[in-house]
Design a protein around this motif. Structure first.
Motif, short mmCIF file in Angstrom:
data_model
loop_
_atom_site.label_atom_id
_atom_site.label_comp_id
_atom_site.label_asym_id
_atom_site.label_seq_id
_atom_site.Cartn_x
_atom_site.Cartn_y
_atom_site.Cartn_z
N PHE A 52 0.90 -1.37 0.00
CA PHE A 52 0.22 0.08 0.05
C PHE A 52 0.90 1.36 0.13
CE2 PHE A 52 -2.95 -3.10 1.96
CZ PHE A 52 -4.23 -2.75 0.68
N ALA A 53 1.93 1.31 0.68
CA ALA A 53 2.93 2.24 0.65
C ALA A 53 3.44 2.77 -0.64
CB ALA A 53 3.85 1.97 1.78
N ARG A 101 2.52 1.52 -3.48
CA ARG A 101 1.64 1.81 -4.56
C ARG A 101 1.01 3.15 -4.40
NH1 ARG A 101 -4.35 -1.02 -4.85
NH2 ARG A 101 -4.64 0.36 -3.15
N SER A 102 1.11 3.67 -3.42
CA SER A 102 0.64 5.20 -3.15
C SER A 102 1.89 6.14 -3.53
CB SER A 102 0.11 5.30 -1.96
OG SER A 102 -1.05 4.60 -1.52
N ARG A 103 2.96 5.45 -4.11
CA ARG A 103 4.09 6.57 -4.23
C ARG A 103 4.56 7.30 -3.00
NH1 ARG A 103 3.98 7.51 -9.75
NH2 ARG A 103 3.09 5.59 -10.94
N ILE A 104 4.55 6.65 -1.86
CA ILE A 104 4.96 7.41 -0.85
C ILE A 104 6.44 7.09 -0.59
CG2 ILE A 104 5.07 7.55 1.86
CD1 ILE A 104 1.98 6.40 1.57
#
Length: 397
Positions: free
Chosen positions: A163-164, A166-169
């Motif tokens: 999730f991190a 994929r969210s480009r964080i």
């Protein structure tokens, strides 16, 4: 006028080749380390009497074993920070989860030898628990403990990383989130109702695989296994960073948008190395607990995770051998400072990190290369050939 041609190698022989895993000198060093941890140290500790000038005391054996566990964590940080540009300030969580996985097994091995002579761990009897909670099911099995050590931290890292990434964080935001996740887990493990011993954690271990955990022979076997695992992880990291996977990771670190333009998916690469790094820390925690004799939520404090990054930075991130050197240097200094000048240790650690950041961005290993004229000459030739010296220095003979 002829159109300008692209600058391509004139022949296949001019393309820089990926070096061997290790050169002759490197393999000799590996064999020497294995000989030390599996033969020499056991002989110095077990065979020589305490009064002998060459006797290695239990204190030093325990200290070196603990630092080797820390060195595995530093190596894990280097894989994600030095080669993928992912700075984690929460790897203490994975270290602690591996430790708790081993600790649950060791607590079940106490049996009725605890203070309350009950089949339940002492802290559960004290809190008036009547049965084991669901997550303790099968915790008396060593195989189950190994699966928990590998799968629980790996699965948590995979889900969080998916999730991190994929969210480009990325950058400082990612570092803050990892630290927040670890801090939240620490608060959870401090609660008695979670079934992990609260602030006291797990301790007073008796046996591992039927052998007395305090016996000198058992502690020496654990010491040797820790050294072998450290060497094994180092060789694995050397091989992994020498493959196309490792080169893509370094490209993502330097220019992620260009890597995406070339058709690669950074998510898969970052997620893979992130999960591998987390499992390495979990294995280090599992080896740490039976040798130190305790695991509690303090291993999840923000300071514990920050220190892992300091070990990698001091030794030289992006070098693999550097973080191992940094772990031994910093923790060796910590052992001495906390005995000689306990009130100045944190000041020294902060000063060391600032000095390395300002004056030694490549750490201790980078300083050694700058001092060594042969290393400087090789580095200049590699840069002219388009090869990164940091990825090939340790492989030479």
């Amino acid at each position: 006028m002829n159109a300008p041609s692209l600058s391509m190698p004139s022949s296949p022989s001019s393309i820089p080749r990926r070096g061997l895993l290790l050169g002759a000198t490197g393999w000799a060093a590996v064999l020497a380390v294995l000989l030390i941890v599996t033969v020499i140290v056991p002989v110095l500790n077990l065979a020589l009497p305490a009064g002998h000038p060459l006797h290695l005391s239990d204190f030093w054996v325990g200290l070196i074993a603990k630092i080797m566990c820390y060195a595995i964590c530093a190596l894990a940080i280097d894989l994600i920070w030095g080669f993928a540009g992912i700075l984690s300030l929460g790897h203490g969580l994975f270290f602690a989860l591996g430790g708790y996985g081993m600790g649950m097994y060791l607590m079940r091995q106490i049996g009725r030898e605890g203070s309350y002579q009950s089949d339940l761990p002492d802290f559960m009897v004290f809190l008036d628990w009547q049965s084991l909670p669901w997550h303790w099911a099968g915790s008396d099995s060593f195989l189950r403990a190994v699966l928990v050590i590998l799968l629980v931290p790996g699965l948590l890292a995979f889900v969080f990383g998916y999730f991190a990434f994929r969210s480009r964080i990325k950058g400082v935001y990612f570092s803050i989130i990892t630290q927040a996740m670890t801090y939240a887990a620490m608060l959870l493990f401090f609660r008695n109702e979670t079934g992990f011993g609260g602030n006291n954690g797990f301790t007073d271990f008796k046996r591992i695989l039927g052998f007395g955990i305090t016996l000198p022979e058992t502690r020496m076997v654990l010491f040797a296994i820790t050294g072998v695992v450290l060497v094994g992880f180092f060789l694995m990291a050397r091989w992994l960073m020498g493959t196309r996977f490792g080169r893509v990771l370094q490209a993502i670190r330097d220019a992620e948008s260009r890597v995406m333009f070339c058709g690669y998916d950074p998510l898969a690469y970052k997620l893979a190395i992130w999960t591998i790094s987390a499992v390495m820390c979990a294995v280090a925690g599992a080896l740490y607990v039976p040798q130190v004799g305790i695991i509690n939520p303090s291993e999840m404090t923000p300071a514990a995770s920050i220190e892992m990054a300091i070990w990698a930075a001091v030794g030289g991130r992006g070098t693999l051998i550097g973080p191992i050197v940094g772990a031994f240097f910093v923790n060796g200094a910590k052992s001495w400072f906390t005995q000689a000048f306990p009130e100045f240790w944190l000041y020294f650690l902060g000063l060391l990190f600032i000095a390395v950041t300002l004056f030694l961005p490549q750490g201790i290993v980078g300083l050694a290369r700058r001092i060594n004229p042969l290393a400087r000459l090789r580095g200049s030739r590699e840069r002219e050939a388009g090869v990164d010296p940091a990825t090939t220095e340790e492989a030479r003979a």
